[in-house]
Motif scaffolding. Structure first.
Motif, PDB file in Angstrom:
ATOM      1  N   ILE A 120       0.918  -1.326  -0.079  1.00 61.05           N
ATOM      2  CA  ILE A 120      -0.110  -0.009   0.001  1.00 61.05           C
ATOM      3  C   ILE A 120       0.905   1.196   0.087  1.00 61.05           C
ATOM      4  CG2 ILE A 120      -1.918   1.084   1.181  1.00 61.05           C
ATOM      5  CD1 ILE A 120      -2.407  -1.284   2.519  1.00 61.05           C
ATOM      6  N   HIS A 124      -2.451   5.680  -1.507  1.00 62.84           N
ATOM      7  CA  HIS A 124      -3.453   4.724  -1.215  1.00 62.84           C
ATOM      8  C   HIS A 124      -3.969   4.907   0.384  1.00 62.84           C
ATOM      9  CE1 HIS A 124      -2.323   2.565  -4.980  1.00 62.84           C
ATOM     10  NE2 HIS A 124      -3.207   3.409  -5.350  1.00 62.84           N
ATOM     11  N   GLY A 128      -7.298   6.321   1.177  1.00 65.03           N
ATOM     12  CA  GLY A 128      -8.131   5.447   2.323  1.00 65.03           C
ATOM     13  C   GLY A 128      -8.361   6.027   3.571  1.00 65.03           C
ATOM     14  N   TYR A 171     -14.319  -3.383  -2.558  1.00 59.91           N
ATOM     15  CA  TYR A 171     -12.903  -3.339  -2.774  1.00 59.91           C
ATOM     16  C   TYR A 171     -12.442  -4.350  -3.226  1.00 59.91           C
ATOM     17  CZ  TYR A 171      -8.183  -3.112  -1.179  1.00 59.91           C
ATOM     18  OH  TYR A 171      -6.837  -3.231  -1.092  1.00 59.91           O
ATOM     19  N   LEU A 175     -10.872  -3.080  -6.504  1.00 59.55           N
ATOM     20  CA  LEU A 175      -9.558  -2.440  -6.121  1.00 59.55           C
ATOM     21  C   LEU A 175      -8.391  -3.056  -5.800  1.00 59.55           C
ATOM     22  CD1 LEU A 175     -11.529   0.702  -4.240  1.00 59.55           C
ATOM     23  CD2 LEU A 175     -11.058   0.276  -6.530  1.00 59.55           C
ATOM     24  N   ASN A 176      -8.786  -4.038  -5.234  1.00 63.70           N
ATOM     25  CA  ASN A 176      -7.626  -4.948  -4.400  1.00 63.70           C
ATOM     26  C   ASN A 176      -6.565  -5.218  -5.486  1.00 63.70           C
ATOM     27  OD1 ASN A 176      -6.361  -6.125  -2.467  1.00 63.70           O
ATOM     28  ND2 ASN A 176      -6.848  -8.079  -3.503  1.00 63.70           N
ATOM     29  N   LEU A 179      -4.634  -1.940  -6.817  1.00 63.33           N
ATOM     30  CA  LEU A 179      -3.931  -1.079  -5.662  1.00 63.33           C
ATOM     31  C   LEU A 179      -2.891  -1.926  -5.163  1.00 63.33           C
ATOM     32  CD1 LEU A 179      -7.167   0.617  -3.941  1.00 63.33           C
ATOM     33  CD2 LEU A 179      -5.920   1.314  -6.000  1.00 63.33           C
ATOM     34  N   THR A 180      -2.759  -3.366  -5.025  1.00 62.07           N
ATOM     35  CA  THR A 180      -1.712  -3.959  -4.584  1.00 62.07           C
ATOM     36  C   THR A 180      -1.224  -4.881  -5.424  1.00 62.07           C
ATOM     37  OG1 THR A 180      -3.275  -5.848  -3.938  1.00 62.07           O
ATOM     38  CG2 THR A 180      -3.029  -3.888  -2.265  1.00 62.07           C
ATOM     39  N   VAL A 347     -14.615   0.668   2.447  1.00 63.69           N
ATOM     40  CA  VAL A 347     -13.676   0.721   1.097  1.00 63.69           C
ATOM     41  C   VAL A 347     -12.236   1.636   1.856  1.00 63.69           C
ATOM     42  CG1 VAL A 347     -13.398   2.024  -0.880  1.00 63.69           C
ATOM     43  CG2 VAL A 347     -15.409   0.675  -0.405  1.00 63.69           C
ATOM     44  N   GLY A 348     -12.360   2.559   2.454  1.00 63.86           N
ATOM     45  CA  GLY A 348     -11.331   3.388   3.102  1.00 63.86           C
ATOM     46  C   GLY A 348     -10.262   2.523   3.831  1.00 63.86           C
ATOM     47  N   ARG A 350      -9.977  -0.852   3.772  1.00 62.81           N
ATOM     48  CA  ARG A 350      -9.092  -1.889   3.141  1.00 62.81           C
ATOM     49  C   ARG A 350      -8.245  -0.941   2.297  1.00 62.81           C
ATOM     50  NH1 ARG A 350      -8.646  -5.232   5.658  1.00 62.81           N
ATOM     51  NH2 ARG A 350      -9.071  -3.671   6.964  1.00 62.81           N
ATOM     52  N   CYS A 351      -8.493   0.293   1.661  1.00 63.65           N
ATOM     53  CA  CYS A 351      -7.338   1.014   0.908  1.00 63.65           C
ATOM     54  C   CYS A 351      -6.043   1.334   1.787  1.00 63.65           C
ATOM     55  CB  CYS A 351      -8.145   2.129   0.180  1.00 63.65           C
ATOM     56  SG  CYS A 351      -9.093   1.890  -1.217  1.00 63.65           S
TER      57      CYS A 351
END
Length: 401
Positions: A120, A124, A128, A171, A175-176, A179-180, A347-348, A350-351
């Protein structure tokens, strides 16, 4: 068959038997012990007791009430910041004590926390953190206090929970993977610790910051007594409360037992991920969201879920003991604010790799730069959003939410 061949075959069969026995013994050990070697039944009991204590103390601070959270962002009430400073300060002192008496355990805890967020980046983390605080203003809750609200019988808290579950699904569906994609280099600033950058030993900085934060919490308590923050407006029942600074110290002390018992840091938002991950027991969802499978099985995931459920029980005990169950709906948010706020909260979380307890209390206690970025974004984003909402709508009491 010669004698030599017979002996060779017997040795192979004995070897297979030994391997089979080792596997069986290993399975038995896994069933009776967790990954850190402590008996699973002991960890289960510890998780339940710590969860009850967390829920009870959070309830007693009144920090789970929507007006307390929202009006903290415009500095009309200071309950939340006093609790947070007390919790972070005592959590830092818990780290100090663990380093003092068993540094190897702390290193395992810290390395596990860093590993959890090593994909992360700073952007992000900040994004998040901002989403978490926007969600906090909308829902009048943070990821952890959703469970506290549910235990108090607060109307629409289950709507917030459903929004949070939808946020986790969103997420991991969209997104996962984006973002990762890859691990950050070890030299990345977000994975560095403040003591290393300053050239100071961890134990000293944790002691200094810990005592400073607790002192500030009680100084604020002295000049701005928590009783002045109790909600006494028309239509509200005045709730009993304890000193948020003192309750914060109690919550921070749970960090010590968390690190010793589970070899991990205090955190609660992952409980939502574990709940959602149970869908992966069905083959369709397992193929649809494979990244959730790691949260589906295992003693550590079970302990995370138990802690969250026990927090609901702790909050329920606190509310019932004062004959205030269920709470009036005016202490919470309306249906739409609850749902969308819960959605943004998770969502935040997890981000950012954690929420106000995971990144805010635990990450800051580890003095990680990434956690400091996330926590600054949480409070900064919440303040800006709350003030902006007030200026645009002139609804400084957030009645429309």
């Amino acid at each position: 068959m010669t004698d030599e061949e017979t002996k060779s075959r017997n040795r192979r069969e004995m070897s297979k038997t030994d391997v089979s026995n080792n596997i069986q013994n290993s399975d038995k050990n896994k069933a009776s012990k967790s990954s850190n070697g402590i008996a699973a039944p002991i960890q289960i009991v510890a998780s339940i007791l710590l969860g009850i204590a967390f829920g009870f103390l959070m309830n007693k601070t009144n920090v789970y009430l929507a007006p307390m959270i929202r009006e903290q962002m415009i500095f009309k009430r200071l309950t939340m910041i006093k609790m947070f400073l007390g919790a972070v300060g005592m959590s830092m002192l818990s780290v100090f004590l663990l380093i003092l008496f068993n540094e190897s355990i702390y290193q395992n805890v810290r390395n596990g926390f860093i590993h959890k967020i090593n994909r992360i980046g700073a952007f992000h983390l900040a994004m998040g953190g901002c989403l978490i605080e926007v969600g906090m203003v909308l829902a009048g809750s943070c990821p952890g206090t959703i469970f506290i609200q549910m235990g108090s019988g607060l109307p629409n808290s289950f709507i917030t929970c459903i929004g949070g579950i939808c946020g986790v699904l969103f997420y991991y569906l969209f997104l996962n993977e984006r973002l990762t994609k890859q691990e950050l280099p070890k030299s990345s600033i977000v994975l560095q610790q403040l003591p290393d950058l300053m050239g100071v030993k961890h134990i000293y900085l944790n002691l200094i910051f810990g005592l400073t934060f607790i002192s500030i919490a009680f100084i604020l308590e002295y000049f701005f007594p928590y009783k002045n923050d109790l909600i006494q407006s028309d239509g509200f029942q005045t709730l009993s409360a304890w000193s948020p600074a003192l309750c914060g110290v109690g919550i921070g002390l749970l960090q010590l037992f968390f690190m010793i018992s589970f070899k991990k840091s205090l955190g609660i938002s992952t409980g939502f991920t574990v709940i959602v991950a149970q869908a992966c027991r069905v083959q369709f969802f397992k193929k649809l969201i494979p990244s959730l499978e790691s949260f589906t099985y295992g003693i550590q995931n079970s302990l995370t879920l138990l802690f969250a459920l026990a927090a609901i029980a702790g909050s329920f005990i606190s509310t019932v003991s004062t004959n205030q169950f269920p709470l009036n709906e005016k202490y919470g948010a309306n249906v739409w604010s609850s749902f969308f706020g819960g959605f943004l909260l998770l969502v935040g979380a997890r981000c950012a790799g954690g929420c106000t307890s995971g990144q805010g209390i635990s990450g800051v206690s580890h003095l990680l730069i990434g956690s400091l970025i996330a926590t600054a974004a949480m409070f900064g984003g919440g303040i800006l959003f709350a003030i902006g909402y007030g200026l645009i709508t002139n609804d400084w009491h957030f009645y429309d939410l």
